[in-house]
Design a protein around this motif. Structure first.
Motif, PDB file in Angstrom:
ATOM      1  N   TYR A 160     -61.188 -76.632 -12.529  1.00 21.14           N
ATOM      2  CA  TYR A 160     -61.290 -77.203 -13.875  1.00 21.14           C
ATOM      3  C   TYR A 160     -59.975 -77.009 -14.647  1.00 21.14           C
ATOM      4  O   TYR A 160     -59.497 -77.928 -15.320  1.00 21.14           O
ATOM      5  N   ASP A 161     -59.387 -75.807 -14.517  1.00 14.57           N
ATOM      6  CA  ASP A 161     -58.109 -75.555 -15.209  1.00 14.57           C
ATOM      7  C   ASP A 161     -57.044 -76.542 -14.750  1.00 14.57           C
ATOM      8  O   ASP A 161     -56.272 -77.075 -15.551  1.00 14.57           O
ATOM      9  N   ASP A 162     -57.043 -76.779 -13.430  1.00 12.92           N
ATOM     10  CA  ASP A 162     -56.043 -77.697 -12.876  1.00 12.92           C
ATOM     11  C   ASP A 162     -56.278 -79.109 -13.418  1.00 12.92           C
ATOM     12  O   ASP A 162     -55.339 -79.803 -13.821  1.00 12.92           O
ATOM     13  N   HIS A 201     -67.221 -67.328 -22.261  1.00 15.65           N
ATOM     14  CA  HIS A 201     -66.187 -67.170 -21.232  1.00 15.65           C
ATOM     15  C   HIS A 201     -65.361 -65.929 -21.560  1.00 15.65           C
ATOM     16  O   HIS A 201     -65.033 -65.115 -20.696  1.00 15.65           O
ATOM     17  N   SER A 237     -57.697 -79.934 -16.236  1.00 12.62           N
ATOM     18  CA  SER A 237     -57.361 -80.072 -17.654  1.00 12.62           C
ATOM     19  C   SER A 237     -55.843 -80.175 -17.841  1.00 12.62           C
ATOM     20  O   SER A 237     -55.376 -80.920 -18.702  1.00 12.62           O
ATOM     21  N   ARG A 238     -55.074 -79.464 -16.992  1.00 10.08           N
ATOM     22  CA  ARG A 238     -53.609 -79.617 -17.074  1.00 10.08           C
ATOM     23  C   ARG A 238     -53.209 -81.065 -16.758  1.00 10.08           C
ATOM     24  O   ARG A 238     -52.372 -81.673 -17.422  1.00 10.08           O
ATOM     25  N   SER A 287     -66.646 -71.322 -24.718  1.00  9.02           N
ATOM     26  CA  SER A 287     -65.407 -70.526 -24.698  1.00  9.02           C
ATOM     27  C   SER A 287     -65.670 -69.099 -25.165  1.00  9.02           C
ATOM     28  O   SER A 287     -65.080 -68.151 -24.642  1.00  9.02           O
ATOM     29  N   VAL A 329     -63.818 -72.720 -11.836  1.00 11.99           N
ATOM     30  CA  VAL A 329     -63.004 -72.604 -13.058  1.00 11.99           C
ATOM     31  C   VAL A 329     -61.539 -72.935 -12.753  1.00 11.99           C
ATOM     32  O   VAL A 329     -60.864 -73.598 -13.550  1.00 11.99           O
ATOM     33  N   CYS A 330     -61.066 -72.521 -11.574  1.00 10.91           N
ATOM     34  CA  CYS A 330     -59.663 -72.838 -11.211  1.00 10.91           C
ATOM     35  C   CYS A 330     -59.475 -74.348 -11.105  1.00 10.91           C
ATOM     36  O   CYS A 330     -58.487 -74.908 -11.592  1.00 10.91           O
TER      37      CYS A 330
END
Length: 1191
Positions: A660-662, A836, A664-665, A833, A657-658
């Protein structure tokens, strides 16, 4: 064909409920509606004349309507309760039979011969066939005994009050022993108890010869060793189940002076109990409150009956209320065993509430139930006891005296007897907790309170987050020694289980103070025994079970912070925790005592309570670790990844998830795109924490692959085992709207392809990420994971819905393509979501989903039920947990998942999962009503969510009725087997048993070659030999050749078996083997037409290639995608019926003659050979179970 039959009528359900079983799964049991029998027996509506139809309601009817409106949420609840009461109350015909039986017992009792007087210890006069139902330890005791006929016989208890409920009908009969058989000091040293036991033994010996009785047995009253009773059942198999008459021997009235039995008095001498000849000088004798209470109970049996009958006089609601309360106690499993909350106790409680005007005689049964639960929920009898004694006699003991002697206090009308003497404080707190929970449920309009509270059992395994067993209760003898509990032992007649239990529970409650809402124990129970057997010993209660219910926020904390080092409490903290306690300095500068528990991974942190329990019991109670069987997390081994027992994948999920977050940014901030990215949404299960085995960062080893230099590609090598499975993590990128987007569906696809190319180029330039673009997506290799980006345009589904009618009109209608696209770009991201978010509220949601999916997959059914569907079923358990609390451990969640599958009435009810509380009461009712109206058109398993109220999109295609039926059978069997294993600590069975599918059900088994199964290590039983899969765990590589993504040969093979690009050459034969090109992997990327040209340039004249059902019209294929080594095949019965000969339908069939006609039947040998040819290199062997089918 599987048929769903509504087998459970409310009657069956109610009877089951009263026995504390779950009602049968299926039909009316869950919905409370009666299924009308078809045909002649069907109920006809009554014909009423017009005058009758419109006559005004009577005052009685009006008051009923008013009451229904005020009290019950719905008229259904009222009807359900009335139906249940009809079911559990005794019928008149039964009462007559029981009365006749009682009269016969009475006449038999008076005919029993007397015996000469002997010493109490001289028991030679008892014949061989009967043993004294009492543990005579120490054996020697003064006093003399003879048998004389009883002074009188009285029926006491619930039978006369009419509050006796089925299925276990017990009639209590008090047999008064005549005054002449007692001596002066019979209150001392168990003399009274032994006379009582001998008296019953003599009666039993005579009754055992009588034809009247089907069985004559002994039992302990509420499992209390001091109180044996005699059980009589009538002759005849049906009558024997009808009633149990319990004989209680009690003393003649006025025999004992009550003041001798106050809680502060002693009636068991230490010297006698320890078998010393002379008492120690100057030693004071300890109090024996429990012993005193046990004698007093026998003296007040009749007065209790009179007290209750005066309370129940002209109070109809009391009878109904007590029946409901008893069913409730049975379902919570609180009504049997030592220190239980018995039916008698709850009757006395209702009488107390009546006396205190908390209940009035006008109330209905349901109001009595509610008022009693309300009182229990708000009153703690372990702190402030209550008393039924009206006039306060100054000489009687006061409540404080009782509180010093007992944990829970409820004094009877005589002011002498504590009715809750054997109950532990923890058991009362459990009753209190259940009552609170039940009140919340009754007040919640969205829950079917009747179903949940009165029809659902709450076994410990499903009600508590962690359960552990004390395997050998005999170890509690050591506890009594270490804790110096001699006084308690004397008080309880040597019963070390009853003596030590309150101390064990309060120790655990203190040790788990911040972590557990509730620490409770099972009630020690001893079953009845034949009269010629020795009475059960204290250890015969079997293992004791303890349940822990957690506060999810604190259960897994690794630190136990104590007082500051210079405070006086520090010493107490140190003695409590032993050598685990150490001085630590905290950030605020304070130096405190603290205990730190070792736990690195999430799954180890969940087991910190186990460390605490084992440590404290060893330290203070001398209970060795080997005697504790802790079943909190036994199932989690099936979702452990790899060999290292590091954890169950929660950490891996967080790192995905981390990453993926990076990503998406980075996508949001990409420079140089013609349109900006408006939203990035993950849709892969790993991004909602529910992927069974989360992806692990990997980097390919080139030597294991074939390389295509020109394209920088790697391909699987033919000589080596198939490479590790790398799942692409799918992400949807929404692009902003603009007038420049074309309005034609083909053009949109081209534009999206251009975006995929440009995204790959920009990510490579600006962030040095290795990308591989394709027409429908772009794969990005980042941190060792492969993300699959798919561009979405919000108007595309609408454009796909456009249809031009023959008249040239434009209209919109759902097409298969538009539905699929909406699912992928709208519904799946929303679901991901929402779930999540659910994981953030309930930390074990993800792990519970993973266990549930692992089980579905292990049963070979993962292709027949979607992952999203399982996720929603599990979400339902967290959002609508009644009658339980939301699970705080994956194992409990999984057990409840199996129970939900097996008992939910799929035929008559929709399963409504209220994600983000998006549905109101009105919505829920509307969904239910529309569901009933349209039932026949809806999927067999209907799941509604706030964004998908009418279509149940996740269960539209699958499961089919037959598969669902199979799933229900497997779930209820798995649940039964698992609960048996987890509740039986003495046989250490393998809990993985329910994850091993029964294969005897299938017709053909295709065994696979393990080195071609990329997820081989995920199988339930870890393989002994594993293969190197050509990857190293690594997340830092940047410059690499792109790994092989989403390649699982078994899935490709299954796809070919189900939907083949079928190679039916001329007459159904195959192409010669030589013509198949070797690099089949390359081909699978080509479109079908190219495939045709590549394979057989000359044969395209006949439609050689057509996507059609390969074998799916002949058979169903089942496989466990997590490393299964076997594909199970089930023939479809219809396709095996001979069919008329047609050239078009000759696929896989051969011609034969039947009654002089040409017919086709499946050519099984050829089909099995096809299976082998198609799977060459992957298939190891094919096992045909020919004995199971005939052609």
């Amino acid at each position: 064909r599987a048929v769903f039959s509504p087998q459970g009528s409310p009657e069956a359900a109610a009877e089951a409920a009263a026995q504390g079983r779950d009602p049968p799964a299926g039909g009316a049991a869950r919905s409370g509606k009666r299924a009308a029998p078809a045909g002649a027996g069907a109920l006809q509506p009554a014909k009423l004349s017009r005058a009758e139809l419109y006559k005004p309601p009577t005052s009685e009817e009006l008051s009923q309507l008013k009451e229904t409106e005020d009290l019950f949420h719905s008229s259904l609840l009222r009807l359900q309760i009335e139906e249940l009461l009809k079911e559990v109350t005794l019928k008149e015909t039964k009462k007559k039979k029981i009365d006749a039986f009682l009269h016969e017992i009475n006449s038999l009792l008076s005919a029993i011969p007397e015996t000469p007087e002997t010493e109490l210890t001289d028991q030679a006069w008892l014949p061989e066939g009967v043993k004294v139902p009492f543990l005579q330890v120490p054996f020697s005791v003064k006093g003399r005994f003879r048998f004389l006929s009883p002074a009188e016989l009285k029926v006491v208890g619930s039978y006369l009050l009419g509050t006796c409920i089925k299925p276990e009908v017990n009639v209590d009969v008090a047999v008064t022993m005549p005054r002449e058989i007692f001596q002066d000091k019979d209150n001392l040293n168990q003399r009274y108890h032994r006379k009582r036991a001998l008296y019953l033994a003599h009666i039993a010996q005579h009754f055992s010869k009588e034809k009247l009785f089907g069985s004559v047995k002994f039992a302990y009253m509420n499992s209390n060793h001091l109180k044996p009773i005699l059980l009589l059942r009538p002759q005849g198999s049906k009558d024997e189940k009808m009633v149990t008459v319990r004989l209680h021997a009690c003393p003649a009235p006025g025999l004992f002076k009550p003041s001798r039995f106050y809680p502060s008095k002693n009636n068991v001498r230490t010297a006698w109990f320890m078998e010393q000849s002379t008492p120690k000088e100057g030693a004071t004798e300890p109090l024996t409150p429990h012993y005193n209470n046990s004698i007093l109970c026998d003296t007040v049996l009749l007065s209790h009956l009179h007290f209750l009958s005066s309370a129940a006089a002209d109070f109809l609601g009391m009878k109904d209320g007590l029946a409901l309360l008893k069913v409730w106690l049975n379902q919570q499993q609180l009504s049997k065993g030592l220190g239980c909350f018995s039916g008698f106790l709850v009757s006395m409680l209702v009488a107390y509430l009546l006396m205190k005007r908390k209940i009035v005689k006008m109330m209905s049964g349901y109001q009595v139930l509610r008022s009693t639960l309300q009182f229990l929920a708000t009153t703690d009898l372990s702190v402030m006891g209550i008393s039924l004694a009206k006039d306060v006699d100054a000489s009687l003991p006061v409540l404080d005296d009782f509180h010093q002697a007992f944990e829970v206090v409820f004094v009877d009308p005589s002011g002498l007897v504590n009715l809750c003497a054997d109950m532990t404080a923890s058991k009362y707190h459990q009753v209190q907790f259940e009552a609170k929970r039940s009140m919340e449920i009754l007040d919640d309009r969205t829950v079917d309170g009747f179903q949940v509270l009165l029809m659902t059992t709450k076994p410990m395994l499903r009600a508590f987050d962690h359960v552990f067993h004390l395997k050998h209760v005999s170890k509690l003898q050591g506890t009594c020694k270490k804790m110096q509990l001699l006084n308690e032992l004397m008080d309880r007649g040597g019963n070390y289980v009853a003596a030590a239990l309150p101390f064990v529970v309060s120790l655990l409650a203190r040790g788990l103070a911040g972590r557990a809402l509730l620490v409770t124990h099972s009630l020690p129970q001893i079953s009845e025994w034949p009269i010629d057997a020795e009475p059960p010993k204290h250890k015969d209660v079997g293992p004791l079970t303890f349940g822990l219910l957690f506060v999810p926020e604190f259960a897994a904390s690794t630190l136990e912070k104590g007082p500051q080092a210079d405070h006086p409490e520090a010493l107490d903290f140190r003695t409590f925790w032993g050598e685990k306690s150490e001085l630590r300095r905290f950030q605020d500068g304070s130096i405190c005592e603290a205990v730190v528990w070792q736990a690195d991974t999430v799954c180890q942190k969940r087991l910190i309570p186990e460390q605490i329990v084992r440590h404290l019991l060893k330290l203070h109670m001398d209970i060795p670790e080997s005697s504790i069987c802790y079943t909190g997390a036994l199932l989690e081994s099936v979702i452990r990844t790899g060999q290292e027992a590091s954890g169950t994948g929660e950490e891996a999920m967080v790192s995905v998830v981390c990453s993926y977050d990076d990503l998406s940014r980075k996508l949001w901030n990409l420079k140089g795109l013609p349109l900006t990215v408006t939203a990035v949404q993950g849709v892969h299960p790993a991004l909602r924490y529910t992927d069974v085995f989360p992806p692990i960062p990997m980097k390919p080893i080139y030597s294991f692959h074939t390389r295509i230099r020109t394209k920088h590609l790697l391909l699987p090598s033919e000589e080596k085992p198939c490479p590790a499975y790398i799942a692409p993590l799918k992400i949807v990128c929404h692009m902003e709207g603009s007038g420049q987007w074309p309005q034609d569906k083909e053009a949109i696809k081209r534009i999206k392809a251009a975006f995929h190319l440009q995204l790959a180029e920009l990510l490579q330039q600006q962030h040095q990420l290795v990308c591989r673009p394709a027409v429908t997506h772009t794969d990005v290799y980042k941190d060792g994971y492969v993300f699959r980006l798919q561009v979405a345009y919000h108007r595309e589904p609408l454009i796909l819905k456009e249809v031009v009618t023959p008249e040239g009109m434009l209209k919109y209608q759902d097409t298969e393509e538009s539905r699929q696209l909406e699912l992928e770009t709208l519904h799946l991201p929303y679901l991901t979501s929402s779930l999540h978010g659910l994981q953030q509220q309930h930390p074990v949601f993800g792990s519970t989903c993973r266990l549930a999916k692992r089980w579905v997959s292990a049963q070979l059914l993962s292709d027949n039920i979607s992952e999203e569907c399982v996720d929603l079923l599990v979400a339902f358990l967290f959002l609508h947990p009644a009658p339980f609390t939301p699970p705080s451990s994956p194992q409990v969640g999984f057990l409840r998942f199996l129970d939900l599958l097996a008992t939910f009435d799929w035929k008559n009810n929709p399963l409504i999962v209220n994600l983000n509380a998006g549905l109101t009461d009105a919505d829920l009712t509307e969904i239910k009503n529309k569901f009933v109206a349209a039932r026949s058109r809806l999927p067999i398993m209907f799941i509604a969510t706030p964004k998908d109220r009418w279509s149940s999109m996740w269960t539209q295609e699958r499961p089919s009725a037959q598969i669902l039926q199979r799933l229900l059978v497997l779930a209820s069997e798995s649940l039964r087997a698992l609960e048996e294993q987890l509740m039986d600590p003495l046989n250490s069975q393998d809990v993985k048993m329910v994850f091993r599918p029964p294969l005897d059900f299938y017709d053909v088994l295709i065994h696979l070659n393990p080195n071609q199964i990329p997820r081989h290590l995920e199988s339930v039983d870890r393989p002994l030999k594993s293969f190197s899969r050509g990857v190293v765990k690594n997340s830092t590589a940047v410059k690499i050749l792109f790994p092989v993504v989403d390649y699982d040969p078994v899935q490709c093979y299954l796809q070919e078996l189900r939907v083949s690009t079928a190679l039916w050459g001329g007459i159904g034969g195959y192409l010669p083997k030589g013509e198949l090109p070797s690099g089949v992997q390359v081909i699978s990327c080509l479109p079908l037409q190219d495939l045709g040209r590549a394979l057989a340039p000359g044969c395209l004249a006949q439609p050689l290639f057509s996507t059609q059902d390969a074998f799916s019209d002949l058979a169903l294929f089942f496989y466990d995608k997590h490393g299964g080594e076997v594909i199970a095949v089930l023939w479809k019965p219809l396709s095996f019926q001979p069919q008329p000969f047609k050239v078009a339908s000759m696929k896989g069939r051969m011609v034969t003659t039947l009654n002089n006609e040409l017919v086709c039947i499946p050519n099984v040998e050829a089909i099995l050979e096809d299976f082998e040819v198609l799977g060459e290199g992957l298939v190891k062997s094919i096992e045909a179970r020919t004995e199971k089918w005939t052609i």
